[in-house]
Scaffold this motif. Structure first.
Motif, PDB file in Angstrom:
ATOM      1  N   LEU A   7      30.217  45.986   7.775  1.00  0.00           N
ATOM      2  CA  LEU A   7      31.336  45.052   7.689  1.00  0.00           C
ATOM      3  C   LEU A   7      31.557  44.337   9.016  1.00  0.00           C
ATOM      4  O   LEU A   7      31.738  43.112   9.053  1.00  0.00           O
ATOM      5  CB  LEU A   7      32.601  45.809   7.270  1.00  0.00           C
ATOM      6  CG  LEU A   7      33.829  44.965   6.917  1.00  0.00           C
ATOM      7  CD1 LEU A   7      33.538  44.072   5.714  1.00  0.00           C
ATOM      8  CD2 LEU A   7      35.031  45.862   6.642  1.00  0.00           C
ATOM      9  N   LEU A   8      31.531  45.096  10.107  1.00  0.00           N
ATOM     10  CA  LEU A   8      31.689  44.501  11.436  1.00  0.00           C
ATOM     11  C   LEU A   8      30.579  43.501  11.730  1.00  0.00           C
ATOM     12  O   LEU A   8      30.829  42.429  12.285  1.00  0.00           O
ATOM     13  CB  LEU A   8      31.707  45.593  12.511  1.00  0.00           C
ATOM     14  CG  LEU A   8      33.002  46.371  12.705  1.00  0.00           C
ATOM     15  CD1 LEU A   8      32.815  47.459  13.753  1.00  0.00           C
ATOM     16  CD2 LEU A   8      34.142  45.437  13.114  1.00  0.00           C
ATOM     17  N   PHE A   9      29.342  43.853  11.343  1.00  0.00           N
ATOM     18  CA  PHE A   9      28.220  42.960  11.629  1.00  0.00           C
ATOM     19  C   PHE A   9      28.306  41.683  10.798  1.00  0.00           C
ATOM     20  O   PHE A   9      27.949  40.597  11.287  1.00  0.00           O
ATOM     21  CB  PHE A   9      26.878  43.653  11.378  1.00  0.00           C
ATOM     22  CG  PHE A   9      25.717  42.866  11.926  1.00  0.00           C
ATOM     23  CD1 PHE A   9      25.372  42.976  13.261  1.00  0.00           C
ATOM     24  CD2 PHE A   9      24.995  41.992  11.124  1.00  0.00           C
ATOM     25  CE1 PHE A   9      24.318  42.236  13.789  1.00  0.00           C
ATOM     26  CE2 PHE A   9      23.944  41.256  11.643  1.00  0.00           C
ATOM     27  CZ  PHE A   9      23.610  41.371  12.973  1.00  0.00           C
ATOM     28  N   VAL A  10      28.780  41.789   9.566  1.00  0.00           N
ATOM     29  CA  VAL A  10      28.943  40.591   8.734  1.00  0.00           C
ATOM     30  C   VAL A  10      29.957  39.653   9.377  1.00  0.00           C
ATOM     31  O   VAL A  10      29.740  38.434   9.451  1.00  0.00           O
ATOM     32  CB  VAL A  10      29.373  40.968   7.304  1.00  0.00           C
ATOM     33  CG1 VAL A  10      29.827  39.733   6.526  1.00  0.00           C
ATOM     34  CG2 VAL A  10      28.224  41.641   6.568  1.00  0.00           C
ATOM     35  N   TYR A  11      31.074  40.208   9.856  1.00  0.00           N
ATOM     36  CA  TYR A  11      32.069  39.382  10.547  1.00  0.00           C
ATOM     37  C   TYR A  11      31.473  38.766  11.811  1.00  0.00           C
ATOM     38  O   TYR A  11      31.685  37.585  12.101  1.00  0.00           O
ATOM     39  CB  TYR A  11      33.304  40.208  10.906  1.00  0.00           C
ATOM     40  CG  TYR A  11      34.243  40.430   9.759  1.00  0.00           C
ATOM     41  CD1 TYR A  11      34.688  39.356   8.982  1.00  0.00           C
ATOM     42  CD2 TYR A  11      34.711  41.692   9.436  1.00  0.00           C
ATOM     43  CE1 TYR A  11      35.553  39.549   7.920  1.00  0.00           C
ATOM     44  CE2 TYR A  11      35.571  41.909   8.377  1.00  0.00           C
ATOM     45  CZ  TYR A  11      35.992  40.828   7.619  1.00  0.00           C
ATOM     46  OH  TYR A  11      36.849  41.019   6.568  1.00  0.00           O
ATOM     47  N   PHE A  12      30.734  39.594  12.559  1.00  0.00           N
ATOM     48  CA  PHE A  12      30.056  39.088  13.761  1.00  0.00           C
ATOM     49  C   PHE A  12      29.154  37.913  13.420  1.00  0.00           C
ATOM     50  O   PHE A  12      29.172  36.874  14.098  1.00  0.00           O
ATOM     51  CB  PHE A  12      29.236  40.217  14.399  1.00  0.00           C
ATOM     52  CG  PHE A  12      28.131  39.735  15.314  1.00  0.00           C
ATOM     53  CD1 PHE A  12      28.397  39.360  16.617  1.00  0.00           C
ATOM     54  CD2 PHE A  12      26.819  39.628  14.848  1.00  0.00           C
ATOM     55  CE1 PHE A  12      27.390  38.902  17.455  1.00  0.00           C
ATOM     56  CE2 PHE A  12      25.802  39.175  15.677  1.00  0.00           C
ATOM     57  CZ  PHE A  12      26.089  38.818  16.979  1.00  0.00           C
ATOM     58  N   PHE A  13      28.366  38.052  12.368  1.00  0.00           N
ATOM     59  CA  PHE A  13      27.403  37.023  11.997  1.00  0.00           C
ATOM     60  C   PHE A  13      28.115  35.746  11.544  1.00  0.00           C
ATOM     61  O   PHE A  13      27.715  34.632  11.917  1.00  0.00           O
ATOM     62  CB  PHE A  13      26.494  37.541  10.874  1.00  0.00           C
ATOM     63  CG  PHE A  13      25.162  36.859  10.822  1.00  0.00           C
ATOM     64  CD1 PHE A  13      24.216  37.077  11.807  1.00  0.00           C
ATOM     65  CD2 PHE A  13      24.850  36.000   9.776  1.00  0.00           C
ATOM     66  CE1 PHE A  13      22.978  36.455  11.760  1.00  0.00           C
ATOM     67  CE2 PHE A  13      23.614  35.369   9.728  1.00  0.00           C
ATOM     68  CZ  PHE A  13      22.677  35.597  10.715  1.00  0.00           C
ATOM     69  N   ILE A  14      29.173  35.890  10.753  1.00  0.00           N
ATOM     70  CA  ILE A  14      29.924  34.724  10.275  1.00  0.00           C
ATOM     71  C   ILE A  14      30.494  33.939  11.453  1.00  0.00           C
ATOM     72  O   ILE A  14      30.358  32.708  11.536  1.00  0.00           O
ATOM     73  CB  ILE A  14      31.063  35.164   9.329  1.00  0.00           C
ATOM     74  CG1 ILE A  14      30.495  35.648   7.997  1.00  0.00           C
ATOM     75  CG2 ILE A  14      32.047  34.015   9.092  1.00  0.00           C
ATOM     76  CD1 ILE A  14      31.524  36.267   7.076  1.00  0.00           C
ATOM     77  N   TYR A  15      31.125  34.646  12.387  1.00  0.00           N
ATOM     78  CA  TYR A  15      31.776  33.954  13.507  1.00  0.00           C
ATOM     79  C   TYR A  15      30.765  33.446  14.542  1.00  0.00           C
ATOM     80  O   TYR A  15      31.043  32.471  15.250  1.00  0.00           O
ATOM     81  CB  TYR A  15      32.817  34.870  14.138  1.00  0.00           C
ATOM     82  CG  TYR A  15      33.986  35.112  13.211  1.00  0.00           C
ATOM     83  CD1 TYR A  15      34.695  34.030  12.683  1.00  0.00           C
ATOM     84  CD2 TYR A  15      34.361  36.392  12.832  1.00  0.00           C
ATOM     85  CE1 TYR A  15      35.760  34.228  11.818  1.00  0.00           C
ATOM     86  CE2 TYR A  15      35.418  36.600  11.959  1.00  0.00           C
ATOM     87  CZ  TYR A  15      36.114  35.506  11.457  1.00  0.00           C
ATOM     88  OH  TYR A  15      37.152  35.704  10.587  1.00  0.00           O
ATOM     89  N   GLN A 146      26.398  45.844   2.587  1.00  0.00           N
ATOM     90  CA  GLN A 146      25.352  46.543   3.332  1.00  0.00           C
ATOM     91  C   GLN A 146      24.019  45.796   3.277  1.00  0.00           C
ATOM     92  O   GLN A 146      23.293  45.736   4.278  1.00  0.00           O
ATOM     93  CB  GLN A 146      25.191  47.964   2.771  1.00  0.00           C
ATOM     94  CG  GLN A 146      26.408  48.842   3.035  1.00  0.00           C
ATOM     95  CD  GLN A 146      26.304  50.202   2.376  1.00  0.00           C
ATOM     96  OE1 GLN A 146      25.527  50.383   1.443  1.00  0.00           O
ATOM     97  NE2 GLN A 146      27.086  51.161   2.853  1.00  0.00           N
ATOM     98  N   ILE A 147      23.713  45.226   2.126  1.00  0.00           N
ATOM     99  CA  ILE A 147      22.466  44.451   1.997  1.00  0.00           C
ATOM    100  C   ILE A 147      22.520  43.209   2.890  1.00  0.00           C
ATOM    101  O   ILE A 147      21.567  42.913   3.637  1.00  0.00           O
ATOM    102  CB  ILE A 147      22.235  44.035   0.525  1.00  0.00           C
ATOM    103  CG1 ILE A 147      21.912  45.252  -0.332  1.00  0.00           C
ATOM    104  CG2 ILE A 147      21.113  43.003   0.435  1.00  0.00           C
ATOM    105  CD1 ILE A 147      20.619  45.956   0.039  1.00  0.00           C
TER     106      ILE A 147
END
Length: 279
Positions: A7-15, A146-147
């Motif tokens: 979840l943290l990495f998805v937010y990181f990637f979006i921003y 996760q994917i």
């Protein structure tokens, strides 16, 4: 645990992507051309992704107070920018951005204007952007989060490795430019070309036409130098040109003159190729 990291990495990637888009717009409009900003090749700036995650984690307890969000945001983002600038300079021997010409700057790494803008972005992030991004991310199931995070991480880490390799290659290239210039230094001095700035200026003045007998000996030496630059190893015009376009105020710790000379050489090479294609 893996879900929380995902979840943290998805937010990181979006921003990181949103930050890259902001940087591209901010830099491309004044330059009147597209500039792929950022250290990496892909459409993301990690510093924005890291900054956004830090801001969300630290500022959520103060969400009811926009003034605190603004000022704490300034401190957090300015600290991150300063540390990133210092760290990249130590790793790659180059100062990637420089605010020395801005008022109220600290060692050219951060400045009041950018810090103020980052404070505003923190307010926009917390009250406008993150609620929308949060709703979007939470609409996906745990499995898909996760994917998405795994695929994005593989893509991002691959780019990080490649971009780091290109930057190391760039530093090696500057060293090879320095060696080529040093070897011809005595011959250049005999022709009245005594400073690095004069060498760079003569490279910029070179015409794109082929060599002719009418060329003077100084021009032949400059052409010889450009040929040496082209022949030496570690040349990757696209990635090296992208690095210099993305960070036009880059200052190298050891090879600033070689950086300017290499930049002039790539500009000349680009003009020559454009002229050939137009024929």
């Amino acid at each position: 645990m893996y879900y929380n990291l995902s979840l943290l990495f998805v937010y990181f990637f979006i921003y990181a992507i949103i930050g890259w888009m902001c940087e591209v717009v901010y830099c491309s409009i004044p330059a009147k051309k597209f500039i792929n900003r950022g250290f990496l090749n892909g459409p993301y700036c990690p510093i924005y992704g890291v900054g956004a995650v830090i801001i969300i984690m630290f500022l959520m307890p103060y969400i009811s107070n926009p003034i605190l969000v603004f000022f704490i945001g300034i401190i957090l983002t300015s600290s991150l920018e300063y540390i990133t600038s210092w760290g990249m300079e130590k790793l790659f021997h180059a100062k990637w951005w420089d605010y020395s010409d801005h008022k109220f700057n600290i060692n050219g790494r951060v400045c009041l204007l950018n810090s103020f803008l980052f404070g505003l972005l923190c307010v926009i992030l917390m009250y406008m952007v993150h609620p929308i991004a949060s709703d979007l991310v939470n609409s996906f199931s745990t499995f898909w989060i996760q994917i998405i995070a795994t695929v994005a991480a593989i893509f991002f880490l691959s780019d990080l490795v490649e971009s780091t390799r290109e930057t190391v290659s760039f530093n090696k290239k500057l060293n090879s430019v320095y060696e080529a210039t040093t070897e011809l230094k005595d011959n250049l001095k005999e022709k009245g070309i005594t400073t690095a700035h004069e060498v760079t200026a003569r490279v910029r003045e070179l015409k794109d036409d082929k060599l002719t007998d009418a060329m003077d000996s100084a021009q032949h030496l400059i052409v010889s130098l450009t040929n040496r630059i082209n022949e030496t190893k570690f040349i990757n015009r696209y990635s090296h040109q992208r690095i210099m376009n993305a960070f036009p105020k880059m200052a190298h710790t050891y090879h600033q003159n070689s950086l300017e000379l290499y930049k002039a050489y790539l500009e000349k090479s680009k003009r020559h190729k454009a002229k050939q294609h137009s024929k």
